[in-house]
Design a protein around this motif. Structure first.
Motif, PDB file in Angstrom:
ATOM      1  N   VAL A 148     -43.878 -31.148   2.180  1.00  0.00           N
ATOM      2  CA  VAL A 148     -43.271 -30.270   2.009  1.00  0.00           C
ATOM      3  C   VAL A 148     -41.352 -31.533   1.368  1.00  0.00           C
ATOM      4  CG1 VAL A 148     -41.347 -29.553   4.065  1.00  0.00           C
ATOM      5  CG2 VAL A 148     -43.888 -30.259   4.439  1.00  0.00           C
ATOM      6  N   SER A 149     -42.154 -32.672   1.129  1.00  0.00           N
ATOM      7  CA  SER A 149     -40.348 -33.346   0.878  1.00  0.00           C
ATOM      8  C   SER A 149     -40.494 -32.955  -0.698  1.00  0.00           C
ATOM      9  CB  SER A 149     -39.890 -34.373   0.974  1.00  0.00           C
ATOM     10  OG  SER A 149     -41.025 -35.273   0.900  1.00  0.00           O
ATOM     11  N   ALA A 150     -42.045 -32.919  -1.399  1.00  0.00           N
ATOM     12  CA  ALA A 150     -41.920 -33.357  -2.514  1.00  0.00           C
ATOM     13  C   ALA A 150     -42.018 -31.063  -2.918  1.00  0.00           C
ATOM     14  CB  ALA A 150     -43.776 -33.889  -3.256  1.00  0.00           C
ATOM     15  N   ALA A 151     -41.989 -30.758  -2.313  1.00  0.00           N
ATOM     16  CA  ALA A 151     -42.311 -29.823  -2.692  1.00  0.00           C
ATOM     17  C   ALA A 151     -40.524 -28.524  -3.068  1.00  0.00           C
ATOM     18  CB  ALA A 151     -43.137 -28.395  -1.996  1.00  0.00           C
ATOM     19  N   LEU A 152     -40.256 -29.135  -1.781  1.00  0.00           N
ATOM     20  CA  LEU A 152     -38.304 -29.065  -1.435  1.00  0.00           C
ATOM     21  C   LEU A 152     -37.598 -29.531  -3.031  1.00  0.00           C
ATOM     22  CD1 LEU A 152     -37.601 -29.580   2.012  1.00  0.00           C
ATOM     23  CD2 LEU A 152     -37.559 -27.129   0.869  1.00  0.00           C
ATOM     24  N   ARG A 153     -37.976 -30.935  -2.988  1.00  0.00           N
ATOM     25  CA  ARG A 153     -37.356 -31.831  -4.365  1.00  0.00           C
ATOM     26  C   ARG A 153     -37.557 -31.178  -6.091  1.00  0.00           C
ATOM     27  NH1 ARG A 153     -39.334 -36.512  -1.717  1.00  0.00           N
ATOM     28  NH2 ARG A 153     -40.547 -36.770  -3.794  1.00  0.00           N
ATOM     29  N   THR A 154     -39.394 -31.055  -5.916  1.00  0.00           N
ATOM     30  CA  THR A 154     -39.646 -29.616  -6.627  1.00  0.00           C
ATOM     31  C   THR A 154     -38.980 -28.478  -7.058  1.00  0.00           C
ATOM     32  OG1 THR A 154     -41.882 -30.722  -6.210  1.00  0.00           O
ATOM     33  CG2 THR A 154     -41.365 -28.496  -8.279  1.00  0.00           C
ATOM     34  N   TYR A 155     -38.673 -27.349  -5.820  1.00  0.00           N
ATOM     35  CA  TYR A 155     -38.074 -26.227  -5.638  1.00  0.00           C
ATOM     36  C   TYR A 155     -36.313 -26.306  -6.210  1.00  0.00           C
ATOM     37  CZ  TYR A 155     -35.609 -22.572  -4.338  1.00  0.00           C
ATOM     38  OH  TYR A 155     -34.551 -21.092  -4.420  1.00  0.00           O
ATOM     39  N   LYS A 156     -35.936 -27.215  -6.182  1.00  0.00           N
ATOM     40  CA  LYS A 156     -34.560 -27.670  -6.936  1.00  0.00           C
ATOM     41  C   LYS A 156     -34.803 -28.215  -8.003  1.00  0.00           C
ATOM     42  CE  LYS A 156     -30.282 -30.645  -6.215  1.00  0.00           C
ATOM     43  NZ  LYS A 156     -29.789 -31.556  -5.417  1.00  0.00           N
ATOM     44  N   GLN A 157     -35.480 -28.989  -8.813  1.00  0.00           N
ATOM     45  CA  GLN A 157     -35.037 -29.392  -9.874  1.00  0.00           C
ATOM     46  C   GLN A 157     -35.568 -27.573 -10.881  1.00  0.00           C
ATOM     47  OE1 GLN A 157     -34.587 -31.870 -11.160  1.00  0.00           O
ATOM     48  NE2 GLN A 157     -34.824 -32.902  -9.690  1.00  0.00           N
ATOM     49  N   ILE A 158     -36.841 -26.953 -10.296  1.00  0.00           N
ATOM     50  CA  ILE A 158     -37.159 -26.205 -11.446  1.00  0.00           C
ATOM     51  C   ILE A 158     -36.171 -25.032 -11.313  1.00  0.00           C
ATOM     52  CG2 ILE A 158     -39.123 -24.272 -11.242  1.00  0.00           C
ATOM     53  CD1 ILE A 158     -41.168 -26.187 -10.635  1.00  0.00           C
ATOM     54  N   LYS A 159     -35.524 -24.789 -10.259  1.00  0.00           N
ATOM     55  CA  LYS A 159     -34.806 -23.806  -9.741  1.00  0.00           C
ATOM     56  C   LYS A 159     -33.317 -23.668 -10.914  1.00  0.00           C
ATOM     57  CE  LYS A 159     -31.450 -21.076  -6.865  1.00  0.00           C
ATOM     58  NZ  LYS A 159     -30.853 -20.909  -5.354  1.00  0.00           N
ATOM     59  N   GLU A 160     -33.318 -24.793 -11.002  1.00  0.00           N
ATOM     60  CA  GLU A 160     -32.067 -25.344 -12.312  1.00  0.00           C
ATOM     61  C   GLU A 160     -32.551 -25.161 -13.274  1.00  0.00           C
ATOM     62  OE1 GLU A 160     -31.268 -29.162 -11.445  1.00  0.00           O
ATOM     63  OE2 GLU A 160     -29.911 -29.165  -9.927  1.00  0.00           O
ATOM     64  N   LEU A 161     -33.744 -25.259 -13.960  1.00  0.00           N
ATOM     65  CA  LEU A 161     -33.900 -25.268 -15.082  1.00  0.00           C
ATOM     66  C   LEU A 161     -34.077 -23.261 -15.546  1.00  0.00           C
ATOM     67  CD1 LEU A 161     -37.353 -28.040 -15.408  1.00  0.00           C
ATOM     68  CD2 LEU A 161     -34.710 -27.572 -16.182  1.00  0.00           C
ATOM     69  N   GLN A 162     -34.103 -22.903 -14.483  1.00  0.00           N
ATOM     70  CA  GLN A 162     -34.399 -21.131 -14.995  1.00  0.00           C
ATOM     71  C   GLN A 162     -35.442 -20.564 -15.587  1.00  0.00           C
ATOM     72  OE1 GLN A 162     -30.158 -20.520 -17.031  1.00  0.00           O
ATOM     73  NE2 GLN A 162     -30.042 -19.296 -14.659  1.00  0.00           N
ATOM     74  N   PRO A 163     -36.594 -20.779 -15.577  1.00  0.00           N
ATOM     75  CA  PRO A 163     -38.008 -20.668 -16.131  1.00  0.00           C
ATOM     76  C   PRO A 163     -38.442 -19.686 -16.109  1.00  0.00           C
ATOM     77  CG  PRO A 163     -39.015 -21.988 -13.726  1.00  0.00           C
ATOM     78  CD  PRO A 163     -37.505 -22.258 -14.024  1.00  0.00           C
ATOM     79  N   ASP A 164     -38.947 -18.870 -17.366  1.00  0.00           N
ATOM     80  CA  ASP A 164     -39.882 -18.114 -17.182  1.00  0.00           C
ATOM     81  C   ASP A 164     -40.966 -17.678 -16.850  1.00  0.00           C
ATOM     82  OD1 ASP A 164     -37.636 -16.638 -18.916  1.00  0.00           O
ATOM     83  OD2 ASP A 164     -38.158 -17.567 -20.758  1.00  0.00           O
ATOM     84  N   VAL A 165     -42.082 -19.366 -17.457  1.00  0.00           N
ATOM     85  CA  VAL A 165     -43.164 -18.985 -17.142  1.00  0.00           C
ATOM     86  C   VAL A 165     -43.184 -21.021 -16.013  1.00  0.00           C
ATOM     87  CG1 VAL A 165     -45.190 -20.202 -17.408  1.00  0.00           C
ATOM     88  CG2 VAL A 165     -43.944 -18.155 -19.491  1.00  0.00           C
ATOM     89  N   LEU A 166     -43.898 -20.598 -14.877  1.00  0.00           N
ATOM     90  CA  LEU A 166     -44.529 -21.842 -14.783  1.00  0.00           C
ATOM     91  C   LEU A 166     -45.501 -21.826 -14.622  1.00  0.00           C
ATOM     92  CD1 LEU A 166     -42.039 -21.624 -10.847  1.00  0.00           C
ATOM     93  CD2 LEU A 166     -42.180 -23.561 -12.844  1.00  0.00           C
ATOM     94  N   HIS A 167     -46.205 -23.416 -14.944  1.00  0.00           N
ATOM     95  CA  HIS A 167     -48.095 -22.958 -14.889  1.00  0.00           C
ATOM     96  C   HIS A 167     -48.167 -24.475 -14.394  1.00  0.00           C
ATOM     97  CE1 HIS A 167     -51.414 -22.663 -17.809  1.00  0.00           C
ATOM     98  NE2 HIS A 167     -51.663 -22.955 -17.204  1.00  0.00           N
TER      99      HIS A 167
END
Length: 381
Positions: free
Chosen positions: A80-99
């Motif tokens: 749960v905590s790993a997913a929350l940290r991951t979400y924050k990091q990925i959101k900042e990167l503004q990706p077009d593709v998540l693989h």
């Protein structure tokens, strides 16, 4: 591949070791060369100095950076905590593709990608199993739980990507026919990897290279080498290259059998460096998906003895003469003996080089993947 429409691509996986890490590095390098922006997010608690060096080589291609954080292998509250940290990091990167690669990476990107879509962000969500949860037994509770989760996550998947037809068939058998779009894109190798590797002057007879865990069969390799000595009536030499928590157990077995002077262990190293140490590569795995090590060995001109598992027949051919059944040290020993007594047999059994090279190219792999990303974003996967 062109850079006409550069994408922001983030790869997420748990453990930066083995085939998944290799697959992501190849994609990252080829896509960066084509003008795309690439980032990696993975676990910080696995990998060693060898993997650190690999990260250093790929960093120039990661314009979106490298993010590492603790990600446990098994399901648990820490996810749960790993997913929350991951979400924050990925959101900042503004990706077009998540693989996502592997079960944990695949779960993270599909959940996070779906959350980003709620925020009006258009992001493609792709998942490559690479074996992962597919290794579990569907007749056991843990397997049923994982497969139920995989089935649930399909509804948030823009495309599944299988690296072998075996992987697709396994997915269908254990989880069911994919309800999400899917494509088959084989792993590929870089141009320089098709150059032959010369053996050193004091090369040993057989090489095992891979993770030091029973799933990959190092225990079978040890037993087979000893049995091959008995069958051939002469001492044989081998080397085992790789890291893993079970390495001390294998070393103890080697010592107990009195083979320490003939069978040595060495830490993980580049595959082509390891190939130079022996005349024949042995792949004794109990389970595989589409192993890079087999591709690399064939491309390097090394004779290979392998178990008939996973997507390996898609590499070596379904009628390859040096296949053995997984876990059968006696059969493996007999094939090893034939490889040293029947001169030229194994070399002649290997795939035809030109056809092999045309089928397993990293450039072709990356181009097919880039096209899939674009199709997902266009809603045409």
């Amino acid at each position: 591949m062109t850079a006409a429409s550069p994408l922001r691509i983030v790869h997420c996986f748990r453990s930066p070791v083995g085939g998944i890490f290799r697959h992501v590095r190849d994609l990252a390098e080829e896509h960066a060369k084509a003008g795309h922006h690439v980032g990696i997010l993975c676990d910080s608690s696995t990998g060693g100095t060898y993997e650190d060096r690999l990260f250093e080589t790929i960093m120039p291609h990661l314009s979106l950076g490298l993010t590492r954080m603790p990600i446990r292998r098994s399901l648990g509250p820490s996810d749960v905590s790993a997913a929350l940290r991951t979400y924050k990091q990925i959101k900042e990167l503004q990706p077009d593709v998540l693989h996502g690669h592997g079960a944990k990476g695949g779960a993270f990107v599909r959940l996070i990608g779906s959350r980003l879509r709620v925020s009006k962000s258009r992001v493609a969500r792709l998942y490559s199993p690479h074996g992962g949860s597919l290794h579990y037994d569907r007749d056991k509770l843990r397997g049923r739980v994982y497969f139920a989760i995989e089935r649930l996550l399909e509804r948030w998947t823009d495309s599944l990507v299988f690296v072998s037809d075996y992987e697709r068939q396994t997915y269908t058998t254990k989880i069911g026919s994919p309800r999400a779009p899917w494509r088959l894109i084989h792993n590929g190798l870089r141009t320089h990897e098709f150059e032959p590797v010369e053996t050193v002057s004091d090369a040993v007879d057989f090489l095992y290279i891979g993770m030091m865990r029973d799933l990959k069969g190092p225990d079978v390799f040890i037993e087979a080498l000893r049995r091959a000595e008995q069958i051939s009536g002469r001492p044989l030499r081998g080397v085992m290259v790789g890291d893993g928590d079970d390495q001390p157990r294998y070393q103890s077995r080697i010592d107990a059998m009195g083979m320490g002077s003939r069978l040595t262990m060495r830490p993980a190293m580049p595959a082509r460096e390891a190939f130079s140490l022996a005349r024949t590569v042995v792949i004794p795995s109990r389970a595989e998906s589409m192993p890079y090590i087999v591709l690399e060995a064939v491309a390097a001109g090394k004779p290979v003895i392998s178990t008939r598992v996973g997507g390996i027949p898609e590499i070596l051919g379904k009628d390859f003469e040096a296949f053995v059944e997984p876990g059968d040290a006696e059969e493996l020993a007999n094939v090893m003996v034939r490889s040293i007594t029947d001169v030229g047999w194994l070399s002649h059994a290997m795939p035809e080089p030109a056809a092999f090279r045309s089928q397993f190219s990293a450039v072709a792999m990356a181009e097919a993947m880039s096209n899939l990303y674009q199709d997902c974003l266009a809603g045409q996967a």
